[in-house]
Scaffold this active site. Structure first.
Site, PDB file in Angstrom:
ATOM      1  N   GLU A 132       8.521 -31.541  -8.818  1.00 37.27           N
ATOM      2  CA  GLU A 132       9.064 -31.367 -10.034  1.00 37.27           C
ATOM      3  C   GLU A 132       8.005 -31.118 -10.693  1.00 37.27           C
ATOM      4  OE1 GLU A 132      10.310 -34.298  -8.227  1.00 37.27           O
ATOM      5  OE2 GLU A 132      12.370 -33.195  -7.512  1.00 37.27           O
TER       6      GLU A 132
ATOM      7  N   HIS B  12      20.904 -40.892 -10.367  1.00 38.54           N
ATOM      8  CA  HIS B  12      21.915 -39.103 -10.262  1.00 38.54           C
ATOM      9  C   HIS B  12      22.545 -39.750 -10.869  1.00 38.54           C
ATOM     10  CE1 HIS B  12      18.806 -39.386  -6.404  1.00 38.54           C
ATOM     11  NE2 HIS B  12      19.569 -38.031  -6.026  1.00 38.54           N
TER      12      HIS B  12
HETATM   13  C1  LIG Z   1      12.325 -36.678  -7.442  1.00 38.29           C
HETATM   14  C2  LIG Z   1      13.387 -36.197  -6.717  1.00 38.29           C
HETATM   15  N1  LIG Z   1      13.632 -34.674  -6.201  1.00 38.29           N
HETATM   16  C3  LIG Z   1      14.458 -34.583  -5.819  1.00 38.29           C
HETATM   17  C4  LIG Z   1      15.911 -34.784  -5.215  1.00 38.29           C
HETATM   18  C5  LIG Z   1      16.351 -34.607  -4.520  1.00 38.29           C
HETATM   19  N2  LIG Z   1      16.588 -35.540  -2.822  1.00 38.29           N
HETATM   20  C6  LIG Z   1      16.950 -36.224  -2.848  1.00 38.29           C
HETATM   21  S1  LIG Z   1      16.438 -36.612  -0.638  1.00 38.29           S
HETATM   22  C7  LIG Z   1      15.486 -34.847  -0.859  1.00 38.29           C
HETATM   23  C8  LIG Z   1      14.971 -34.390   0.590  1.00 38.29           C
HETATM   24  C9  LIG Z   1      13.853 -34.975   1.371  1.00 38.29           C
HETATM   25  O1  LIG Z   1      13.203 -35.078   1.764  1.00 38.29           O
HETATM   26  P1  LIG Z   1      12.153 -36.106   3.624  1.00 38.29           P
HETATM   27  O2  LIG Z   1      11.268 -36.878   2.353  1.00 38.29           O
HETATM   28  O3  LIG Z   1      11.637 -35.258   4.018  1.00 38.29           O
HETATM   29  O4  LIG Z   1      13.253 -37.239   3.452  1.00 38.29           O
HETATM   30  P2  LIG Z   1      14.352 -37.239   3.735  1.00 38.29           P
HETATM   31  O5  LIG Z   1      15.498 -36.530   3.493  1.00 38.29           O
HETATM   32  O6  LIG Z   1      13.915 -35.863   5.043  1.00 38.29           O
HETATM   33  O7  LIG Z   1      14.775 -37.956   4.865  1.00 38.29           O
HETATM   34  C10 LIG Z   1      15.248 -34.248  -2.050  1.00 38.29           C
HETATM   35  C11 LIG Z   1      14.826 -32.809  -2.601  1.00 38.29           C
HETATM   36  C12 LIG Z   1      15.143 -36.559  -5.910  1.00 38.29           C
HETATM   37  N3  LIG Z   1      16.123 -37.076  -5.121  1.00 38.29           N
HETATM   38  N4  LIG Z   1      14.462 -37.050  -6.313  1.00 38.29           N
END
Ligand SMILES: Cc1ncc(C[n+]2csc(CCOP(=O)(O)OP(=O)(O)O)c2C)c(N)n1
Ligand SMILES: [Mg+2]
Lengths: 336, 321
Positions: A70, A139
């Protein structure tokens, strides 16, 4: 004129303006979706579907999926805006500004002033706000007061699809950084929305419902709630006027004061913890500039001074709900 | 290091608990019994269980939005978890947290985290406490491949090296952050290389194989407990489902989804331990039966449980105010 959803209205505005102005780009996480994957790219169009089809029309140079970063998303938008592009950055849930707030309030918001009026930073940060989604403490926040108090930012809170489109076009044609807050709970709500482009100016409130006994000022997703309560009260002979400021910065003080001059009573409905909220801000303005109009003390309906709870029963109580709004109005009406 | 029969049973039990729990979450979500959204850990069981196997309740973990598996691997009570996920009284956080905020400090579980990249800095602080108090304990930060792109994670890794704290950065690379592939978002391609460049040892580990994860974690623990600073594991695993339950996943082909399912840590574990004659298939079957009953009970209890008392809304914002 066709009815369109709040989601479609925002999409309309972006699509139309992107066709018109090649300097507008969109960036954020999964604004296209599917990059690097085995299946289709562009199928997500941002997690709430607001950007559906934009990738297909404008491609990866203008609809840019970013890593989950971000600070870099917002900082890059600020840097691009400073140097000739018009970026529309997405922060999926406004809660995530915690990660990148410096780029917003120390950088983008201040360039013009710090640089002696030489800079322009025409960027938009779109973010979703609001509780009611059972999404928990990180959220579900709104945080509009936080942006509203930062000099240099404009803050937009559309409460319906018509305004959503017009305010987005206004933002895209302006030259200042804009925080554009989309209410998650309103995405599927529909009103009539013209196909062609139109602008809704910032700093001009809308009187969403006329009334003579009491003024309700509500923000973003609280506007439909205030309107619903006003309908209920009408059955009991209470005529409530509902004012939707549409932008909290700039704020249309005149329309609010004119309404209070007419009704003599004011209730604020703001989905925010009570301290340093828009409710307390507008109450202070009216106490200062409209004291002589008031027949009763001002009341505010806000969230409690707590994080947003997860359990549905707690979250429903947390939000300014119809029961609490109605009770506040009745209490103000009874005062003498 | 050869694990005892009891330890092997414990490992399988935890992995199968995660499997059964998450499949139940999927089902209850579809039935409307789980508010909000749910990110399940299906396919990644060997990672969390392998990492946590040798940790005690005094060792700490910080988790992610996909935290149910980490909770179970760390020993959290499944009934308390199910109650929490359904937003009920008696949940591990009184129904205030939900799926993305389950925490149980008595188990060294410092919370799931709905902010991507939220846990690593916190884990560095928890590791600092261990160093300061000379507990000999470690702290583990779970992150995904997507989270590995977050500035907070870079800062945490660098600071852990500078402060020489016993932090283990576990990157579960399941190939996707939401709907975007790691092959697109992770510049340079290797998360382990990033960790190395900050000055800590890092390994790439096969996350389908419990034993590979467990052994790599053994090396990480040895390194941290020797006081030589942090360690990183990039655990390669597969996300069986979408980002959240209900994700239509048009960005993944049917072939890819099928292939993901073929890298299943549970049958692999079964095969390894039965072929080596360490455990009988019947013993593993008995574990499964017991766990299914436990999860059934957790789900039934949670569905029937009352919601939290409204009065709890304004409680626990502060210790004192
Ligand atoms: C600061 C922030 N940015 C975006 C999100 C939205 N978001 C939630 S999970 C996710 C993906 C995370 O991917 P990863 O770290 O690979 O974990 P996985 O879901 O594959 O376990 C995103 C973008 C968030 N929760 N917090
Ligand atoms: Mg991932």
């Amino acid at each position: 004129m066709a009815k369109k959803s709040y989601r479609t209205a925002i999409n309309d505005a972006l699509r139309g303006e992107m066709r018109r102005n090649p300097d507008i780009i969109v960036l954020g996480e999964d604004v296209a979706g599917g990059q690097g994957a085995t299946g289709d790219v562009g199928v997500v169009g941002s997690v709430f579907g607001v950007l559906g089809g934009l990738y297909k029309e404008f491609g990866p140079t203008r609809v840019i999926d970013t890593p989950i970063s971000e600070s870099a998303i917002v900082g890059a938008a600020a840097g691009a805006a400073l140097t000739g592009l018009r970026p529309v950055a997405e922060i999926m849930f406004v809660d995530f500004v915690g990660v990148c707030f410096d780029q917003i309030y120390n950088q983008a918001a201040k360039f013009r002033y710090m640089f002696g009026g030489k800079a322009k930073t025409p960027m938009i940060i779109r973010a979703t706000i609001g509780a009611g989604f059972r999404a928990g403490a990180q959220h579900s926040q709104s945080m509009h007061p936080l942006f509203t108090m930062v000099p240099g930012l404009k803050v937009v809170m559309p409460s319906n699809a018509y305004d959503a489109k017009g305010l987005m076009i206004e933002a895209l044609r302006g030259d200042d950084p804009v925080i554009y807050l989309e209410a998650k709970t309103l995405y599927d709500t529909e009103v009539e929305v013209p196909d062609e482009a139109y602008r809704v100016p910032f700093g001009e409130a809308r009187v969403a419902r006329e009334g003579k006994d009491i003024t309700l000022v509500a923000f973003g997703p609280m506007v439909p709630r205030a309107l619903a309560v006003a309908e209920t009260l009408a059955k009991d002979g209470i005529s409530a006027e509902v004012v939707d400021p549409r932008t909290t910065s700039p704020l249309d003080e005149d329309t609010i004061l004119e309404s209070v001059e007419k009704t003599g009573r004011l209730v604020l409905v703001d989905e925010s913890p009570p301290r340093c909220s828009l409710a307390s801000d507008v109450a202070a303005i009216v106490a200062d500039k409209g004291f002589k109009f008031l027949k009763a003390p001002i009341k505010s309906v806000t969230c409690p001074h707590t994080p947003v709870p997860f359990a549905p029963v707690l979250e429903d109580e947390y939000m300014p709900n119809p029961r609490r709004i109605e009770a506040a109005v009745r209490a103000v009406m009874k005062f003498d | 290091m050869q694990l005892s029969r009891d330890e092997l049973k414990r490992a399988y039990k935890r992995m199968f608990t995660i499997r059964a729990f998450e499949e139940r979450v999927e089902k209850e979500f579809a039935a409307g019994n789980i508010p909000g959204f749910a990110h399940v850990y299906l396919g990644q069981e060997a990672s969390g269980v392998g990492v946590c196997h040798d940790l005690t309740d005094e060792d700490l973990i910080g988790s992610t939005h996909r935290g149910h598996g980490h909770c179970i691997a760390k020993g959290c009570d499944v009934k308390g978890m199910m109650l929490e996920i359904m937003g009920k009284a008696g949940g591990l956080c009184g129904g205030k947290g939900g799926s993305m905020h389950i925490a149980d400090l008595s188990k060294g579980m410092l919370g799931a985290n709905a902010i991507v990249g939220g846990a690593p800095p916190i884990a560095v602080g928890a590791a600092l406490t261990q160093k300061y108090k000379k507990t000999g304990r470690v702290s583990v930060a779970f992150s995904g491949d997507g989270a590995s792109n977050q500035g907070t994670v870079f800062e945490a890794m660098n600071m852990a090296v500078v402060l020489k704290v016993p932090a283990i950065f576990v990157f579960e690379n399941n190939g996707y952050g939401e709907h975007t592939a790691a092959s697109y978002s992770v510049g340079g391609g290797s998360i382990a290389d990033r960790a190395r460049s900050f000055g800590m040892p890092a390994e790439v580990v096969d996350g389908v194989d419990f034993f590979a994860v467990h052994e790599a974690m053994g090396r990480a623990l040895e390194h941290c407990r020797a006081g030589t600073g942090p360690y990183a594991l990039e655990i390669r695993c597969y996300r069986f489902l979408g980002h959240f339950v209900g994700d239509p996943q048009a960005y993944r082909t049917a072939d890819e989804l099928k292939d993901a399912r073929s890298h299943d840590p549970l049958p692999l574990f079964r095969k390894k331990v039965t072929e080596a004659k360490l455990l009988e298939a019947s013993e593993l079957d008995a574990i499964e039966k017991e766990i299914l009953a436990e999860v059934e009970d957790a789900a039934q209890t949670a569905i029937a449980a009352p919601p939290p008392d409204i009065k709890s809304l304004e409680k626990d914002v502060y210790v004192r105010y």
